[in-house]
Scaffold this motif. Structure first.
Motif, PDB file in Angstrom:
ATOM      1  N   ASP A   1       3.711  25.407 -20.682  1.00  0.00           N
ATOM      2  CA  ASP A   1       3.477  24.358 -21.680  1.00  0.00           C
ATOM      3  C   ASP A   1       4.742  23.556 -21.999  1.00  0.00           C
ATOM      4  N   VAL A   2       5.898  24.071 -21.597  1.00  0.00           N
ATOM      5  CA  VAL A   2       7.175  23.407 -21.899  1.00  0.00           C
ATOM      6  C   VAL A   2       7.347  22.206 -20.978  1.00  0.00           C
ATOM      7  N   PRO A   3       7.724  21.032 -21.517  1.00  0.00           N
ATOM      8  CA  PRO A   3       7.967  19.870 -20.649  1.00  0.00           C
ATOM      9  C   PRO A   3       8.941  20.211 -19.526  1.00  0.00           C
ATOM     10  N   ALA A   4       8.673  19.657 -18.347  1.00  0.00           N
ATOM     11  CA  ALA A   4       9.405  20.051 -17.146  1.00  0.00           C
ATOM     12  C   ALA A   4      10.909  19.836 -17.265  1.00  0.00           C
ATOM     13  N   ASP A   5      11.331  18.724 -17.883  1.00  0.00           N
ATOM     14  CA  ASP A   5      12.775  18.467 -17.974  1.00  0.00           C
ATOM     15  C   ASP A   5      13.469  19.475 -18.890  1.00  0.00           C
ATOM     16  N   LEU A   6      12.796  19.888 -19.960  1.00  0.00           N
ATOM     17  CA  LEU A   6      13.388  20.874 -20.858  1.00  0.00           C
ATOM     18  C   LEU A   6      13.396  22.260 -20.222  1.00  0.00           C
ATOM     19  N   ALA A   7      12.347  22.595 -19.491  1.00  0.00           N
ATOM     20  CA  ALA A   7      12.307  23.871 -18.782  1.00  0.00           C
ATOM     21  C   ALA A   7      13.438  23.950 -17.760  1.00  0.00           C
ATOM     22  N   GLN A   8      13.661  22.849 -17.043  1.00  0.00           N
ATOM     23  CA  GLN A   8      14.739  22.816 -16.059  1.00  0.00           C
ATOM     24  C   GLN A   8      16.099  22.919 -16.732  1.00  0.00           C
ATOM     25  N   ALA A   9      16.265  22.306 -17.894  1.00  0.00           N
ATOM     26  CA  ALA A   9      17.531  22.373 -18.623  1.00  0.00           C
ATOM     27  C   ALA A   9      17.847  23.810 -19.023  1.00  0.00           C
ATOM     28  N   VAL A  10      16.845  24.552 -19.453  1.00  0.00           N
ATOM     29  CA  VAL A  10      17.058  25.956 -19.819  1.00  0.00           C
ATOM     30  C   VAL A  10      17.486  26.769 -18.604  1.00  0.00           C
ATOM     31  N   LEU A  11      16.815  26.565 -17.474  1.00  0.00           N
ATOM     32  CA  LEU A  11      17.183  27.297 -16.260  1.00  0.00           C
ATOM     33  C   LEU A  11      18.616  26.990 -15.831  1.00  0.00           C
ATOM     34  N   LEU A  12      18.963  25.713 -15.839  1.00  0.00           N
ATOM     35  CA  LEU A  12      20.322  25.320 -15.429  1.00  0.00           C
ATOM     36  C   LEU A  12      21.378  25.922 -16.341  1.00  0.00           C
ATOM     37  N   LEU A  13      21.114  25.888 -17.650  1.00  0.00           N
ATOM     38  CA  LEU A  13      22.101  26.408 -18.589  1.00  0.00           C
ATOM     39  C   LEU A  13      22.194  27.934 -18.491  1.00  0.00           C
ATOM     40  N   ALA A  14      21.064  28.598 -18.324  1.00  0.00           N
ATOM     41  CA  ALA A  14      21.093  30.053 -18.148  1.00  0.00           C
ATOM     42  C   ALA A  14      21.868  30.430 -16.887  1.00  0.00           C
ATOM     43  N   ALA A  15      21.707  29.646 -15.836  1.00  0.00           N
ATOM     44  CA  ALA A  15      22.464  29.890 -14.596  1.00  0.00           C
ATOM     45  C   ALA A  15      23.962  29.703 -14.824  1.00  0.00           C
ATOM     46  N   GLU A  16      24.325  28.699 -15.619  1.00  0.00           N
ATOM     47  CA  GLU A  16      25.746  28.501 -15.947  1.00  0.00           C
ATOM     48  C   GLU A  16      26.284  29.699 -16.730  1.00  0.00           C
ATOM     49  N   PHE A  17      25.511  30.169 -17.707  1.00  0.00           N
ATOM     50  CA  PHE A  17      25.940  31.343 -18.476  1.00  0.00           C
ATOM     51  C   PHE A  17      26.159  32.544 -17.551  1.00  0.00           C
ATOM     52  N   TYR A  18      25.254  32.708 -16.594  1.00  0.00           N
ATOM     53  CA  TYR A  18      25.367  33.827 -15.660  1.00  0.00           C
ATOM     54  C   TYR A  18      26.607  33.663 -14.776  1.00  0.00           C
ATOM     55  N   GLU A  19      26.807  32.466 -14.273  1.00  0.00           N
ATOM     56  CA  GLU A  19      27.932  32.233 -13.354  1.00  0.00           C
ATOM     57  C   GLU A  19      29.275  32.480 -14.035  1.00  0.00           C
TER      58      GLU A  19
ATOM     59  N   ALA B   1      26.948  18.250 -17.669  1.00  0.00           N
ATOM     60  CA  ALA B   1      26.411  16.888 -17.702  1.00  0.00           C
ATOM     61  C   ALA B   1      24.948  16.834 -17.257  1.00  0.00           C
ATOM     62  N   ARG B   2      24.601  17.643 -16.273  1.00  0.00           N
ATOM     63  CA  ARG B   2      23.213  17.591 -15.787  1.00  0.00           C
ATOM     64  C   ARG B   2      22.242  18.154 -16.819  1.00  0.00           C
ATOM     65  N   VAL B   3      22.680  19.114 -17.640  1.00  0.00           N
ATOM     66  CA  VAL B   3      21.834  19.620 -18.723  1.00  0.00           C
ATOM     67  C   VAL B   3      21.689  18.555 -19.808  1.00  0.00           C
ATOM     68  N   LEU B   4      22.799  17.914 -20.158  1.00  0.00           N
ATOM     69  CA  LEU B   4      22.746  16.843 -21.161  1.00  0.00           C
ATOM     70  C   LEU B   4      21.826  15.711 -20.716  1.00  0.00           C
ATOM     71  N   ALA B   5      21.863  15.381 -19.432  1.00  0.00           N
ATOM     72  CA  ALA B   5      21.011  14.305 -18.926  1.00  0.00           C
ATOM     73  C   ALA B   5      19.532  14.650 -19.084  1.00  0.00           C
ATOM     74  N   LEU B   6      19.187  15.911 -18.894  1.00  0.00           N
ATOM     75  CA  LEU B   6      17.794  16.337 -18.999  1.00  0.00           C
ATOM     76  C   LEU B   6      17.283  16.331 -20.439  1.00  0.00           C
TER      77      LEU B   6
END
Length: 200
Positions: free
Chosen positions: A147-165, A179-184
């Motif tokens: 149900d989460v809008p696709a751009d926000l879902a992708q932003a969460v995944l990207l940021l979680a990946a950054e936290f992991y890295e 920057a790519r999270v901010l853009a989303l």
């Protein structure tokens, strides 16, 4: 003003498999075993950051808003969107006496960025000097990650990946959102005007 989350996300609510796939595709190596709890914690942290930046609840939960009084007697702005329901409004006077407002005395004004609670035919009743308002509401795009809008879902995944890295560097590399999270999330951000009061 104090906002409290009254229901927490259950296990399995966040896209753990999606994050694993994202990390494996991006790094071309297999994840270490038994890291589900770590990955889940990164997803929850990323969700909290994104929600805080855009003032949106991505997944549906119940919240409690405590106010010393209405900022605007005609319509009180709510700090999160989208709001699906107002569950209850209580006035608590200085002595602790509780008055549960009849739902017929207020209505929810739905808005993607600035939902509001308004009185019906009159101003919202005040709690009195030394009192407070306790407003419970439900907010979120839906109960499922789908149900989460696709751009926000992708932003969460990207940021979680950054936290992991950068999990071993003490946060040095994460002083600001990528920057790519901010853009989303940019299109979902709202201007906070008058501290939650009426705009314009």
């Amino acid at each position: 003003m104090r906002l409290t989350e009254e229901t927490t996300l259950p296990a399995g609510a966040l896209p753990l498999a999606g994050l694993k796939q994202h990390l494996q595709l991006g790094s071309s190596f297999a994840l270490a075993p038994d890291q589900d709890a770590l990955l889940d914690s990164h997803l929850r942290a990323a969700l909290a950051v994104i929600e805080g930046r855009i003032a949106k609840a991505l997944l549906t939960r119940n919240f409690l808003l405590v106010l010393e009084g209405w900022r605007d007697a005609d319509a009180q702005a709510l700090p999160l969107a989208p709001v699906s329901a107002v569950l209850s409004v209580q006035l608590i006077d200085a002595g602790g006496a509780v008055t549960l407002l009849d739902p017929a005395r207020y209505r929810l004004i739905r808005d993607q960025h600035r939902p509001r609670l308004a009185g019906t035919g009159a101003a919202l009743p005040e709690p009195g000097t030394g009192g407070r308002v306790e407003l419970r509401f439900q907010a979120g795009f839906g109960e499922s990650w789908a149900d989460v809008p696709a751009d926000l879902a992708q932003a969460v995944l990207l940021l979680a990946a950054e936290f992991y890295e950068y999990r071993h560097d003490g946060g040095v590399q994460m002083a600001a959102l990528p920057a790519r999270v901010l853009a989303l999330i940019e299109g979902w951000r709202q201007l906070r005007v008058l501290g939650g009061g009426r705009r314009g």
